[in-house]
Design a protein around this motif. Structure first.
Motif, PDB file in Angstrom:
ATOM      1  N   ASP A   1       0.710  -1.131  -0.211  1.00 26.61           N
ATOM      2  CA  ASP A   1       0.052   0.170   0.018  1.00 26.61           C
ATOM      3  C   ASP A   1       0.812   1.224   0.116  1.00 26.61           C
ATOM      4  OD1 ASP A   1      -2.205  -1.626   0.039  1.00 26.61           O
ATOM      5  OD2 ASP A   1      -2.640  -1.444   2.263  1.00 26.61           O
ATOM      6  N   ASP A   2       2.116   1.457   0.415  1.00 18.58           N
ATOM      7  CA  ASP A   2       2.887   2.228   0.469  1.00 18.58           C
ATOM      8  C   ASP A   2       3.822   2.480  -0.581  1.00 18.58           C
ATOM      9  OD1 ASP A   2       2.146   3.205   3.134  1.00 18.58           O
ATOM     10  OD2 ASP A   2       3.649   1.821   4.086  1.00 18.58           O
TER      11      ASP A   2
ATOM     12  N   THR B   1       3.409   5.713  -3.163  1.00 20.14           N
ATOM     13  CA  THR B   1       3.694   6.910  -2.756  1.00 20.14           C
ATOM     14  C   THR B   1       5.028   6.882  -2.470  1.00 20.14           C
ATOM     15  OG1 THR B   1       1.696   6.698  -1.407  1.00 20.14           O
ATOM     16  CG2 THR B   1       3.212   8.467  -0.895  1.00 20.14           C
ATOM     17  N   VAL B   2       5.875   5.772  -2.200  1.00 20.40           N
ATOM     18  CA  VAL B   2       7.143   5.625  -2.096  1.00 20.40           C
ATOM     19  C   VAL B   2       7.948   6.091  -3.263  1.00 20.40           C
ATOM     20  CG1 VAL B   2       9.424   4.226  -1.255  1.00 20.40           C
ATOM     21  CG2 VAL B   2       7.366   4.532   0.157  1.00 20.40           C
TER      22      VAL B   2
ATOM     23  N   TYR C   1       7.650   7.969   3.851  1.00 27.85           N
ATOM     24  CA  TYR C   1       6.162   7.686   3.357  1.00 27.85           C
ATOM     25  C   TYR C   1       5.858   6.079   3.477  1.00 27.85           C
ATOM     26  CZ  TYR C   1       6.876  12.101   1.003  1.00 27.85           C
ATOM     27  OH  TYR C   1       6.761  13.324   0.739  1.00 27.85           O
ATOM     28  N   SER C   2       6.645   5.584   4.499  1.00 29.06           N
ATOM     29  CA  SER C   2       6.438   4.156   4.841  1.00 29.06           C
ATOM     30  C   SER C   2       5.649   3.907   6.316  1.00 29.06           C
ATOM     31  CB  SER C   2       7.701   3.046   5.002  1.00 29.06           C
ATOM     32  OG  SER C   2       8.172   3.130   3.674  1.00 29.06           O
ATOM     33  N   ARG C   3       4.600   3.463   6.305  1.00 28.32           N
ATOM     34  CA  ARG C   3       4.017   3.173   7.658  1.00 28.32           C
ATOM     35  C   ARG C   3       4.077   1.939   8.289  1.00 28.32           C
ATOM     36  NH1 ARG C   3      -1.087   3.310   8.464  1.00 28.32           N
ATOM     37  NH2 ARG C   3      -1.836   2.976   6.226  1.00 28.32           N
TER      38      ARG C   3
ATOM     39  N   GLY D   1       7.635   0.090   9.351  1.00 26.43           N
ATOM     40  CA  GLY D   1       7.655   0.904   7.908  1.00 26.43           C
ATOM     41  C   GLY D   1       8.310   0.013   6.725  1.00 26.43           C
TER      42      GLY D   1
END
Ligand code: 2BA
Length: 107
Positions: A11-12, A15-16, A63-65, A93
């Motif tokens: 999911d990240d 964005t990354v 940008y990583s949760r 993350g």
């Protein structure tokens, strides 16, 4: 030169990669699978000059949760780990490896 190899949540990943590309880094994305959860994740490869490594890692970090994920009992038996209760693990993350690049050529 270094190769930054980062395993991030699916999911990240958009964005990354979007933000790395926006900052001028060249990125390769691989569809990978974690050995423990046996779930899909994304491995991002970035080849960079040594002095840019921290910038790349900071962008990935930004940008990583991290997420908590629950495993149903049956999924972990084959790895030698067994529990009759669902197990909750924290994922991410991002897991980053920084490797030395011996030679880099575009031919
Ligand atoms: P998975 O192997 O599916 O692991 C997902 C999460 O499960 C891990 O999150 C960790 O919290 C937990 N976990 C993994 N192995 C475990 C074990 N033997 N016992 C208990 N809990 C365990 P993260 O550490 O954030 O790792 C996320 C993903 O990054 C991993 O997915 C794997 O694909 C990769 N990864 C992490 N460390 C690695 C390493 N040293 N070498 C290669 N890949 C790695």
């Amino acid at each position: 030169m270094k190769m930054v190899m980062s395993i991030v949540n699916h999911d990240d990943a958009p964005t990354v990669t979007h933000n790395l590309t926006k900052e001028g880094f060249q990125v390769t994305k691989l569809a990978t699978t974690g050995g423990f959860l046996k779930a899909g994740n994304t491995t991002i490869l970035v080849g960079v000059d040594d002095e840019k490594v921290e910038t790349v890692i900071n962008l990935i970090k930004k940008y990583s949760r991290s997420r908590s994920q629950v495993l149903p009992t049956a999924e972990i038996g084959s790895g030698g780990v067994y529990s009759s209760m669902p197990i909750e693990v924290m994922v991410g993350g991002a897991t980053c490896f920084v490797l030395n690049v011996e030679r880099f050529e575009k031919v």
